[in-house]
Design a protein around this motif. Structure first.
Motif, PDB file in Angstrom:
ATOM      1  N   ILE A   1      72.021  32.615 -16.796  1.00  0.00           N
ATOM      2  CA  ILE A   1      72.896  33.083 -15.982  1.00  0.00           C
ATOM      3  C   ILE A   1      72.494  34.319 -15.530  1.00  0.00           C
ATOM      4  N   GLU A   2      72.057  34.761 -14.346  1.00  0.00           N
ATOM      5  CA  GLU A   2      71.787  36.090 -13.519  1.00  0.00           C
ATOM      6  C   GLU A   2      72.545  36.661 -12.586  1.00  0.00           C
ATOM      7  N   ASP A   3      72.998  37.692 -12.849  1.00  0.00           N
ATOM      8  CA  ASP A   3      73.977  38.493 -11.662  1.00  0.00           C
ATOM      9  C   ASP A   3      75.216  37.359 -11.507  1.00  0.00           C
ATOM     10  N   GLY A   4      75.722  36.880 -12.693  1.00  0.00           N
ATOM     11  CA  GLY A   4      77.015  35.903 -12.521  1.00  0.00           C
ATOM     12  C   GLY A   4      76.757  34.631 -11.830  1.00  0.00           C
ATOM     13  N   ARG A   5      75.510  33.925 -11.677  1.00  0.00           N
ATOM     14  CA  ARG A   5      75.107  32.653 -11.272  1.00  0.00           C
ATOM     15  C   ARG A   5      74.213  32.126 -12.313  1.00  0.00           C
ATOM     16  N   ILE A   6      74.418  30.614 -12.275  1.00  0.00           N
ATOM     17  CA  ILE A   6      73.182  29.630 -13.016  1.00  0.00           C
ATOM     18  C   ILE A   6      72.144  29.911 -12.035  1.00  0.00           C
ATOM     19  N   THR A   7      71.158  29.954 -12.908  1.00  0.00           N
ATOM     20  CA  THR A   7      69.721  30.037 -12.348  1.00  0.00           C
ATOM     21  C   THR A   7      68.884  28.768 -12.865  1.00  0.00           C
ATOM     22  N   ALA A   8      69.318  28.377 -14.257  1.00  0.00           N
ATOM     23  CA  ALA A   8      68.632  26.973 -14.916  1.00  0.00           C
ATOM     24  C   ALA A   8      69.473  26.397 -16.006  1.00  0.00           C
ATOM     25  N   ILE A   9      69.040  25.210 -16.032  1.00  0.00           N
ATOM     26  CA  ILE A   9      70.127  24.364 -17.114  1.00  0.00           C
ATOM     27  C   ILE A   9      69.180  23.427 -17.750  1.00  0.00           C
ATOM     28  N   ARG A  10      69.371  23.201 -18.942  1.00  0.00           N
ATOM     29  CA  ARG A  10      68.744  22.247 -19.794  1.00  0.00           C
ATOM     30  C   ARG A  10      69.710  21.740 -20.727  1.00  0.00           C
ATOM     31  N   LEU A  11      70.131  20.474 -20.293  1.00  0.00           N
ATOM     32  CA  LEU A  11      71.020  19.504 -21.538  1.00  0.00           C
ATOM     33  C   LEU A  11      70.083  18.621 -22.185  1.00  0.00           C
ATOM     34  N   THR A  12      70.301  18.319 -23.396  1.00  0.00           N
ATOM     35  CA  THR A  12      69.577  17.435 -24.167  1.00  0.00           C
ATOM     36  C   THR A  12      70.705  16.462 -25.026  1.00  0.00           C
ATOM     37  N   GLY A  13      70.227  15.343 -25.171  1.00  0.00           N
ATOM     38  CA  GLY A  13      70.972  14.449 -26.105  1.00  0.00           C
ATOM     39  C   GLY A  13      72.094  13.621 -25.297  1.00  0.00           C
ATOM     40  N   GLU A  14      73.046  14.096 -24.957  1.00  0.00           N
ATOM     41  CA  GLU A  14      74.122  13.650 -24.159  1.00  0.00           C
ATOM     42  C   GLU A  14      74.450  14.636 -22.889  1.00  0.00           C
ATOM     43  N   THR A  15      74.329  13.994 -21.874  1.00  0.00           N
ATOM     44  CA  THR A  15      74.246  14.998 -20.511  1.00  0.00           C
ATOM     45  C   THR A  15      75.509  14.561 -19.616  1.00  0.00           C
ATOM     46  N   ALA A  16      76.856  14.429 -20.154  1.00  0.00           N
ATOM     47  CA  ALA A  16      77.901  14.064 -19.434  1.00  0.00           C
ATOM     48  C   ALA A  16      78.474  15.148 -18.597  1.00  0.00           C
ATOM     49  N   ALA A  17      78.086  16.242 -18.807  1.00  0.00           N
ATOM     50  CA  ALA A  17      78.344  17.186 -17.911  1.00  0.00           C
ATOM     51  C   ALA A  17      77.472  17.811 -16.865  1.00  0.00           C
ATOM     52  N   ARG A  18      76.501  16.920 -16.627  1.00  0.00           N
ATOM     53  CA  ARG A  18      75.493  17.293 -15.737  1.00  0.00           C
ATOM     54  C   ARG A  18      75.932  17.569 -14.281  1.00  0.00           C
ATOM     55  N   ASP A  19      76.999  16.575 -13.840  1.00  0.00           N
ATOM     56  CA  ASP A  19      77.319  16.844 -12.371  1.00  0.00           C
ATOM     57  C   ASP A  19      78.510  17.921 -12.424  1.00  0.00           C
ATOM     58  N   TRP A  20      79.153  18.296 -13.401  1.00  0.00           N
ATOM     59  CA  TRP A  20      80.169  19.432 -13.411  1.00  0.00           C
ATOM     60  C   TRP A  20      79.179  20.708 -13.359  1.00  0.00           C
ATOM     61  N   LEU A  21      78.137  20.797 -14.195  1.00  0.00           N
ATOM     62  CA  LEU A  21      77.468  21.886 -14.117  1.00  0.00           C
ATOM     63  C   LEU A  21      76.855  22.122 -12.599  1.00  0.00           C
ATOM     64  N   ARG A  22      76.507  21.122 -12.006  1.00  0.00           N
ATOM     65  CA  ARG A  22      75.849  21.117 -10.651  1.00  0.00           C
ATOM     66  C   ARG A  22      76.714  21.849  -9.750  1.00  0.00           C
ATOM     67  N   ASN A  23      78.065  21.382  -9.717  1.00  0.00           N
ATOM     68  CA  ASN A  23      78.999  21.938  -9.020  1.00  0.00           C
ATOM     69  C   ASN A  23      78.944  23.344  -9.276  1.00  0.00           C
TER      70      ASN A  23
END
Length: 901
Positions: A791-813
């Protein structure tokens, strides 16, 4: 200071005029040219985003040379690169003969580039081993036109689409593949509701939305269908005997053949109702004017030539050719596939619509070029060529502006061939293509907006392609690279003689080439770059002294055959080479997406163009999914007799049970496993040599891959893509895409049977910038769950999920919104990666790419009561290329049905 340069789009064969906004150094924007007769200012989603495809990180900028197999390429200078290429090609020719070298070129080259390549191969090297990727899309149309009408000359104009009373679209999802022309058809249908439209396609595509009649034939049965229609036309007396007697040959033999194609038999073969077959014949037979449009669905077949001729038979039998609103009209796939056919850029052709095996034609071209003779040995077509490379018969291969390591069928063989070839040269604008990995010499080529020449579109219209900005790095125009090689080879192959390649600019190449068209059916002799600038794009023939081009051919009923008569072609229906059977019970069809182009070397650099469809999927009818107990998004292994892929499955009511559909665009770069064409088959039409890419027998089985990886990262997208892609090679499933409407990011999905080890994950985190700095971290080794968010300046700039990734679409939003809220931080405290509250969140797709409008925005407008016109007015969707309109209409209908229920 901002300037505007008029040029032409580099995608499909519609040949749209574009206005390039630039500052002499960078392309800043693109709009449709209202003065260009092909598009009158319209552009599709691909053309309107051309300015977004200029990522220099994806471009080939400098020559690179590999001095031995297994070694890495290193940067070199042009003098060294071209000297080495000339030495290797010259040595191969001296030791093994001219047919030990080959050239594989592209329908995206300009006519001048094509001409230079042809003269190099045939006049200097002395080989017919020069073929184009147009072999994969248009060669059956070439044979169809030549056999039936005497010349490879589409007789129609785009205005015939608007004036025709009855229009048959066969084997083309025109709404996706040629959307600008489809908009003209939609407007014409709206202005004249009595215009009748028939669509022949195994799938119910968006093109079918405009149809009065959709014939969902079984794949590959088009010849039987057309013979069945002719059977009814004859029975009902809907043929033009006066035209047949005066202007054709061979009708009696065809009449005898189609007598057996009764409505009952054709209904059974094609899988359509007898009444629908009868209705199609009635529409065609009673129409004052009849036009047919077709593309890959007819051409990419082991009987593609027969399909083309069977369709043309309908026009000859009804006299529907050579008059407004009538004729057989092949829709060209690539921007200059027509120019390639004109210049002889298929192994069996010579410039000026001549045949390489015709002695008289050989003599004409040899005399014009001032050489002793043309090569006599038959050239190798695309499939044959790569088989010869694999067999060791080709010692040096030159590939220009095309990506055979993605586009050819039977990719396992193609990759093996390229890996084993002693010397591979790739002349390419984009260094990221699958084929570039096999280049021993990579030569950077100028691309759209940087080069000059001409192209010919589907209606025979020649346009001047003008440069707006200089090519980046040390990239050169294709014609200049060819002439450089030729001049070096001349010192070895014809020392002391005047150069055949002393061209200073593309206009000089054009002026020499047009002399080979004089007096031929495609007479160019009155054209020049300057005249096109003065008069605008012109249709050939345009002979010397002409004041305008020719809108329509064969208006006098005379055809370019020895006796002036067209030919009816009588050939029996032959089924596809592969059929459904117990081991492979599904028949795979391939085709285009709305917003991608071919192997995505260019469109794959624009995140916006992934917004509608961002990953390779296999589509099955919902009943097929239910019978196989598969769920939407489940990973399956798809197998054919040639290879296999792992990818998600989706339900699609456009596909009939027993069939499957996959987009053609994904190769080994965006989808692990050599891409879609690892499945397709190399069987080809015996006359056109065009492969049967449209029909392959497959099976699929679910795969259990419990460990997943999800990555979303901004900045340096191409560089990170290049670094991450090799790291994912050992996993069962890996998919890559760009994403984002306002901000671009790389999106990676991986699945495997076992979790990746800590060292591998550490390497990935370092590449993503997740190993240091403002990074939220959660690891649960026992569950193999890991979370990393920067998180840079209050916004996400990189994500890495491993194992179980059910939150991926929520994180994209959350990433899309640009605000990393408190829910995100609370989410890190949870042992699993499900979204807050466990709610299922779906990702929002871009439904209108031209105006960057998401599906959720459109659904919200519909919920407020907006109809199509209201949505257009408020959101702008559907107001540009209009490709989204059928899907918007379906959403409106779905909402109406829901409210009614």
């Amino acid at each position: 200071m901002t300037k505007t340069t008029a040029s032409t789009c580099c995608y499909c064969g519609v040949g749209c005029g574009v206005l390039i906004e630039h500052d002499n150094e960078r392309i800043l924007g693109v709009s449709g040219d209202p003065q260009h007769p092909a598009n009158l200012g319209r552009l599709c989603s691909k053309g309107s985003t051309l300015h977004q495809t200029g990522d220099l990180a994806a471009r080939a900028l400098f020559p690179e040379l590999r001095l031995g197999k297994g070694l890495a390429r290193s940067r070199t200078d042009w003098e060294t690169a071209m000297g080495h290429a000339a030495q290797v090609f010259g040595q191969a020719i001296a030791e093994h003969g001219p047919d030990s070298v080959a050239f594989y070129i592209s329908g995206q080259l300009l006519t001048e580039d094509y001409y230079a390549f042809n003269k190099l191969a045939r006049a200097l090297v002395g080989t017919n081993n020069i073929d184009s990727n147009s072999r994969l899309c248009m060669s059956s149309a070439v044979v169809g036109y030549k056999r039936s009408l005497g010349a490879d000359a589409p007789p129609c104009s785009y205005e015939d689409i608007e004036t025709s009373d009855c229009l048959l679209i066969a084997g083309s999802n025109m709404a996706f593949a040629h959307p600008v022309l489809f908009r003209r058809l939609e407007a014409a249908k709206a202005a004249n509701p009595d215009k009748r439209i028939i669509v022949v396609d195994p799938r119910r595509t968006d093109t079918c939305e405009i149809a009065d009649l959709h014939l969902a034939v079984q794949p590959g049965t088009d010849v039987a269908l057309f013979h069945g229609i002719l059977h009814i036309l004859l029975w009902e007396g809907w043929v033009d005997r006066r035209f047949i007697d005066a202007h054709t040959e061979g009708f009696d033999q065809l009449k005898s053949l189609v007598r057996d194609y009764t409505p009952a038999l054709v209904s059974e073969l094609c899988g359509i109702r007898v009444q629908d077959l009868m209705e199609a014949a009635r529409m065609i037979g009673s129409a004052p004017s009849f036009l047919s449009l077709w593309c890959m669905g007819l051409n990419q077949s082991s009987s593609g030539s027969a399909k083309n001729s069977a369709l043309i038979n309908l026009h000859l039998a009804t006299g529907q050719i050579g008059k407004p609103g009538s004729g057989p009209f092949s829709l060209t796939g690539q921007p200059n596939a027509m120019g390639g056919r004109e210049t002889g850029s298929l192994a069996n052709l010579l410039p000026g619509h001549r045949d390489a095996a015709n002695a008289e034609h050989q003599g004409e071209v040899a005399a014009y070029w001032g050489v002793e003779r043309m090569p006599l040995n038959p050239g190798l077509s695309a499939i044959e060529l790569f088989e010869a490379v694999r067999a060791g018969k080709i010692k040096a291969l030159w590939i220009a502006c095309t990506n055979p390591a993605q586009s050819l069928p039977n990719q396992a063989l193609v990759h093996e061939a390229l890996a084993g070839c002693p010397f591979v040269v790739v002349q390419e604008a984009f260094a990221t293509t699958e084929t570039c990995a096999y280049a021993d010499l990579l030569l950077p080529a100028a691309s759209w907006g940087e080069k000059e020449g001409t192209v010919t579109n589907s209606e025979r219209r020649v346009s001047h392609v003008r440069p707006a900005v200089p090519a980046p790095g040390e990239a050169r125009p294709d014609w200049a690279i060819v002439c450089d090689l030729a001049q070096r080879l001349e010192k070895q192959l014809r020392p002391g003689q005047p150069s055949l390649f002393a061209f200073a600019n593309p206009a000089e190449l054009f002026d020499e080439y047009k002399g080979l068209t004089a007096g031929r059916d495609l007479d160019y002799s009155g054209l020049s770059h300057a005249l096109i600038d003065e008069l605008g794009p012109q249709q050939w023939p345009f002979p010397s002294g002409a004041e305008r081009g020719t809108e329509r051919l064969y208006t006098d009923g005379r055809f370019p055959t020895p006796d002036g008569r067209a030919r009816f072609i009588a050939e029996q229906f032959q089924p596809p080479k592969e059929k459904r059977e117990a081991r492979f019970p599904l028949l795979l069809n391939t085709g285009r997406l709305r917003d991608q182009w071919h192997g995505m070397s260019r469109t794959g650099t624009a995140a916006q163009l992934f917004g509608h469809v961002e990953q390779a999927l296999i589509s099955l009818h919902p009943d097929e999914l239910r019978s196989r107990k598969l769920s939407e998004g489940q990973l399956v292994r798809v197998k054919s007799r040639r290879g296999s892929l792992v990818l998600p499955v989706q339900a699609d009511e456009q596909v009939r049970p027993g069939q499957a559909f996959m987009p053609m665009h994904w190769g080994n770069r965006f989808l692990k496993g050599l891409g879609i064409n690892v499945l397709t088959q190399p069987e080809f039409d015996p006359l056109s040599k065009q492969p049967e890419l449209k029909q392959a027998a497959i099976n699929l089985q679910p795969v259990e891959l419990p460990w997943e990886l999800f990555i979303l990262v901004e900045d340096q997208v191409q560089q990170r893509f290049a670094a991450l892609r090799p790291l994912c090679e050992d996993f069962e499933y890996a998919s890559f895409a760009l994403t984002g409407r306002e901000r671009s990011a790389l999106l990676v999905r991986v699945a495997h049977t076992e979790a990746a080890d800590a060292a591998w994950l550490a390497k990935v985190d370092a590449l993503l910038g997740l190993d240091d700095g403002p990074v939220l971290v959660y690891d649960d080794p026992r569950r193999a769950v890991g979370k990393r968010v920067r998180i840079e300046d209050g916004r996400i700039t990189a994500i890495r999920l491993t194992g179980e990734t059910a939150a991926r679409d929520w994180l994209r939003n959350v990433w899309t919104s640009g605000e990393a809220d408190a829910d995100l931080r609370r989410w890190f405290l949870a042992p699993l990666s499900s979204p807050p509250g466990g709610a299922a969140v779906s990702s929002d797709k871009t439904l209108c790419n031209c105006m960057n409008v998401s599906q959720s925005q459109i659904e919200a407008g519909i919920a407020r009561g907006l109809d199509l016109d209201g949505l257009k007015a408020e959101l702008g969707c559907g107001t540009q290329c209009g490709s989204c309109v059928p899907e918007v209409k379906r959403l409106i209908g779905r909402r109406a049905n829901f409210v009614e229920a």
